[in-house]
Design a protein around this motif. Structure first.
Motif, PDB file in Angstrom:
ATOM      1  N   GLY A 283     -11.390   1.597   7.150  1.00 36.74           N
ATOM      2  CA  GLY A 283     -10.190   1.439   7.052  1.00 36.74           C
ATOM      3  C   GLY A 283      -9.745   0.053   5.724  1.00 36.74           C
ATOM      4  N   MET A 284      -9.293  -0.094   5.106  1.00 37.36           N
ATOM      5  CA  MET A 284      -8.368  -0.898   4.399  1.00 37.36           C
ATOM      6  C   MET A 284      -7.432  -1.351   4.214  1.00 37.36           C
ATOM      7  N   LYS A 285      -7.066  -2.145   3.438  1.00 37.96           N
ATOM      8  CA  LYS A 285      -5.699  -2.676   2.902  1.00 37.96           C
ATOM      9  C   LYS A 285      -4.539  -3.010   1.608  1.00 37.96           C
ATOM     10  N   ALA A 286      -4.107  -2.542   0.364  1.00 37.35           N
ATOM     11  CA  ALA A 286      -3.649  -3.449  -0.265  1.00 37.35           C
ATOM     12  C   ALA A 286      -2.505  -4.372  -0.526  1.00 37.35           C
ATOM     13  N   TYR A 287      -2.031  -5.025  -0.800  1.00 36.73           N
ATOM     14  CA  TYR A 287      -1.018  -5.894  -0.971  1.00 36.73           C
ATOM     15  C   TYR A 287      -0.625  -6.081  -2.304  1.00 36.73           C
ATOM     16  N   LYS A 288       0.916  -6.793  -2.418  1.00 37.85           N
ATOM     17  CA  LYS A 288       1.577  -7.298  -4.017  1.00 37.85           C
ATOM     18  C   LYS A 288       1.855  -8.727  -3.362  1.00 37.85           C
ATOM     19  N   ASP A 289       1.180  -9.386  -4.271  1.00 38.20           N
ATOM     20  CA  ASP A 289       2.319 -10.794  -4.685  1.00 38.20           C
ATOM     21  C   ASP A 289       3.753 -10.808  -4.987  1.00 38.20           C
ATOM     22  N   ALA A 290       3.621 -12.409  -4.807  1.00 32.59           N
ATOM     23  CA  ALA A 290       5.344 -12.145  -5.419  1.00 32.59           C
ATOM     24  C   ALA A 290       5.577 -11.553  -7.232  1.00 32.59           C
ATOM     25  N   ASP A 291       4.818 -11.852  -7.676  1.00 36.50           N
ATOM     26  CA  ASP A 291       4.647 -10.985  -9.248  1.00 36.50           C
ATOM     27  C   ASP A 291       4.336  -9.735  -9.180  1.00 36.50           C
ATOM     28  N   GLY A 292       4.059  -9.249  -7.644  1.00 38.38           N
ATOM     29  CA  GLY A 292       4.411  -7.538  -8.151  1.00 38.38           C
ATOM     30  C   GLY A 292       2.670  -7.715  -8.345  1.00 38.38           C
ATOM     31  N   SER A 293       1.783  -8.576  -8.691  1.00 37.80           N
ATOM     32  CA  SER A 293       0.494  -7.769  -8.595  1.00 37.80           C
ATOM     33  C   SER A 293      -0.319  -7.459  -7.806  1.00 37.80           C
ATOM     34  N   THR A 294      -1.582  -6.519  -7.952  1.00 40.04           N
ATOM     35  CA  THR A 294      -1.831  -5.614  -6.351  1.00 40.04           C
ATOM     36  C   THR A 294      -3.154  -6.231  -6.248  1.00 40.04           C
ATOM     37  N   MET A 295      -3.364  -6.101  -5.140  1.00 42.60           N
ATOM     38  CA  MET A 295      -4.520  -7.081  -4.032  1.00 42.60           C
ATOM     39  C   MET A 295      -5.548  -6.239  -3.468  1.00 42.60           C
ATOM     40  N   LEU A 296      -6.510  -6.331  -3.190  1.00 41.68           N
ATOM     41  CA  LEU A 296      -7.600  -6.002  -2.181  1.00 41.68           C
ATOM     42  C   LEU A 296      -8.525  -6.713  -1.426  1.00 41.68           C
ATOM     43  N   PHE A 297      -8.904  -6.315  -0.472  1.00 43.08           N
ATOM     44  CA  PHE A 297      -9.345  -7.550   0.813  1.00 43.08           C
ATOM     45  C   PHE A 297     -10.547  -7.042   0.593  1.00 43.08           C
ATOM     46  N   ARG A 298     -11.541  -7.859   0.160  1.00 42.86           N
ATOM     47  CA  ARG A 298     -13.643  -7.398   0.292  1.00 42.86           C
ATOM     48  C   ARG A 298     -13.420  -6.472   0.153  1.00 42.86           C
ATOM     49  N   PRO A 299     -13.476  -5.514  -0.927  1.00 43.07           N
ATOM     50  CA  PRO A 299     -13.497  -4.205  -1.060  1.00 43.07           C
ATOM     51  C   PRO A 299     -15.044  -3.783  -0.856  1.00 43.07           C
ATOM     52  N   LEU A 300     -15.903  -4.243  -1.973  1.00 47.15           N
ATOM     53  CA  LEU A 300     -17.760  -3.807  -2.163  1.00 47.15           C
ATOM     54  C   LEU A 300     -17.932  -3.709  -0.493  1.00 47.15           C
TER      55      LEU A 300
ATOM     56  N   LYS B 142     -20.322  -0.577   1.523  1.00 48.37           N
ATOM     57  CA  LYS B 142     -21.575  -1.308   1.437  1.00 48.37           C
ATOM     58  C   LYS B 142     -21.924  -0.415   2.828  1.00 48.37           C
ATOM     59  N   ARG B 143     -20.129  -0.613   3.378  1.00 44.63           N
ATOM     60  CA  ARG B 143     -20.398  -0.308   4.957  1.00 44.63           C
ATOM     61  C   ARG B 143     -20.054   0.866   5.489  1.00 44.63           C
ATOM     62  N   LEU B 144     -19.142   1.912   4.498  1.00 42.07           N
ATOM     63  CA  LEU B 144     -19.617   3.543   4.477  1.00 42.07           C
ATOM     64  C   LEU B 144     -20.293   4.355   4.309  1.00 42.07           C
ATOM     65  N   ASN B 145     -21.398   3.198   3.509  1.00 39.91           N
ATOM     66  CA  ASN B 145     -23.011   4.014   2.995  1.00 39.91           C
ATOM     67  C   ASN B 145     -23.263   4.136   4.082  1.00 39.91           C
ATOM     68  N   LYS B 146     -22.917   2.148   4.634  1.00 39.34           N
ATOM     69  CA  LYS B 146     -23.963   2.371   5.890  1.00 39.34           C
ATOM     70  C   LYS B 146     -23.870   3.339   7.320  1.00 39.34           C
TER      71      LYS B 146
ATOM     72  N   VAL C 236     -21.904   7.305  -1.097  1.00 37.63           N
ATOM     73  CA  VAL C 236     -20.819   7.805  -2.130  1.00 37.63           C
ATOM     74  C   VAL C 236     -20.780   6.468  -3.201  1.00 37.63           C
ATOM     75  N   PRO C 237     -21.237   7.357  -4.840  1.00 38.64           N
ATOM     76  CA  PRO C 237     -21.228   6.261  -5.716  1.00 38.64           C
ATOM     77  C   PRO C 237     -20.013   5.003  -5.795  1.00 38.64           C
ATOM     78  N   GLU C 238     -20.693   4.081  -5.785  1.00 38.97           N
ATOM     79  CA  GLU C 238     -19.454   3.237  -6.295  1.00 38.97           C
ATOM     80  C   GLU C 238     -18.449   3.143  -7.276  1.00 38.97           C
ATOM     81  N   ASP C 239     -19.222   3.984  -8.383  1.00 35.82           N
ATOM     82  CA  ASP C 239     -17.914   3.786  -8.822  1.00 35.82           C
ATOM     83  C   ASP C 239     -16.360   4.991  -8.387  1.00 35.82           C
ATOM     84  N   VAL C 240     -17.092   6.274  -7.952  1.00 35.76           N
ATOM     85  CA  VAL C 240     -16.436   7.403  -6.893  1.00 35.76           C
ATOM     86  C   VAL C 240     -15.101   6.246  -6.240  1.00 35.76           C
TER      87      VAL C 240
END
Length: 352
Positions: A72-89, A93-97, A107-111
């Motif tokens: 489970g993850m989330k993406a956000y936008k700031d006031a300038d419209g930039s897209t952000m993720l929170f600690r996605p790596l 890691k946990r998915l592969n654990k 799952v390879p990191e690039d995928v």
């Protein structure tokens, strides 16, 4: 593994039919999803395609032996419209654990990362900008290979779907401390985000709901003396001015939000103890008035305050504080997530 990402765009977006001012959690889905198959020992080319049902053989092993994991993850936008993720790596890691525990290929990191970034680029307009809303991201993987033999599958499917969402919980949450059922056991898969963990929670949670509670506080499988998790979240308990949370184990998920709460709380000079805590200690603290707060921590809700709990036929209400730790910590995390505060930890990933 073939690293290029194939993109098949939807003919007509359904975004105009969505009320972004009134979003439920996790039940409105974006236009596209990412799909990547593991076949004959090799990851195939990831494909971003229109969100649609999946066709599977009835003998697919997911239906019979439950090889299924998710994040489970989330993406956000700031006031300038930039897209952000929170600690996605950390999610990768946990998915592969989880995958290792269920004999699912990593799952390879690039995928994972490049596929996710490209998916968010394609469906960028689906990321809400309303306060309290976000684009919930659900990476998951399951056995698509067929056969009735009780063994790991020979083919798997990795998918990422997204859903613009509002708050996970609204209002006050009242919980029941579980005395009979267990979420997980030593040596089991409680630390993994395996689908079966959550399916096993539904029955005791439904029993609690029928008694007037919203969720269950899970206790250890052996004695039911120790507090472990809150529903599908990690739990924090404040006694006086000390914040206590259970250590991770075979039974307890190593929550990314949990780790973030611990780090931020310590940096705010809040006393944090990572230790086992008994039900009797919580009851005694409630009776003496030293129990100040209880809250769950997880990706979906970030932090969900608990208003009261039940145990052995008695109910205990928690005090309403002017400046609870839960509110302070939630604001600190969400401000980092949404680029409204400095990020001294390097947790925020801004997508270009």
């Amino acid at each position: 593994m073939k690293s290029n990402i194939e993109i098949q765009r939807i003919e007509k977006s359904k975004i105009d039919s969505v009320d972004f001012n009134n979003l439920p959690f996790g039940s409105v889905y974006s236009d596209h999803m990412l799909e990547c198959d593991f076949i004959d020992g090799e990851w195939q080319t990831p494909v971003i395609k229109p969100y649609a049902p999946i066709s599977l053989d009835p003998a697919a092993k997911i239906f019979h032996y439950g090889q299924s994991i998710f994040e489970g993850m989330k993406a956000y936008k700031d006031a300038d419209g930039s897209t952000m993720l929170f600690r996605p790596l950390e999610n990768h890691k946990r998915l592969n654990k989880s995958a290792e525990r269920l004999v699912i290929p990593a799952v390879p990191e690039d995928v994972f990362m490049e596929g996710l970034k490209k998916l968010l680029e394609v469906d960028n307009k689906w990321i809400p900008t309303n306060e309290g809303s976000s684009l919930y991201i659900r990476p998951f993987m399951f056995a698509s290979g067929i056969g009735f033999h009780a063994s790991p599958a020979n083919a798997y499917k990795f998918i990422i779907c997204t859903a613009p969402s509002g708050a996970y919980f609204s209002g006050k949450v009242k919980v029941l401390i579980e005395e009979k059922y267990a979420r997980a056991a030593n040596g089991g898969v409680g630390f993994a985000k395996a689908g079966g963990n959550y399916a096993a929670q539904f029955y005791p949670t439904q029993l609690a709901i029928e008694k007037g509670y919203n969720q269950v506080i899970w206790t250890d499988d052996n004695t039911h003396e120790y507090i472990e998790e809150a529903g599908a979240m990690n739990i924090f308990i404040r006694i006086n001015d000390t914040l206590i949370t259970s250590p991770t184990s075979d039974r307890i998920l190593d929550g990314i939000t949990r780790r973030s709460v611990i780090q931020i709380a310590e940096d705010m000079n809040i006393d944090v103890e990572v230790r086992k805590i008994t039900v009797s200690e919580v009851i005694a603290a409630a009776q003496s008035g030293s129990l100040k707060e209880m809250f769950g921590a997880g990706t979906a809700a970030v932090i969900s305050p608990i208003a009261g709990f039940g145990y052995q036929g008695s109910d205990y209400d928690l005090p309403e504080l002017e400046a609870p730790f839960a509110g302070t910590l939630k604001k600190a995390i969400t401000d980092i997530q949404t680029n409204q505060a400095e990020d001294p930890y390097g947790w925020r990933v801004i997508l270009k």
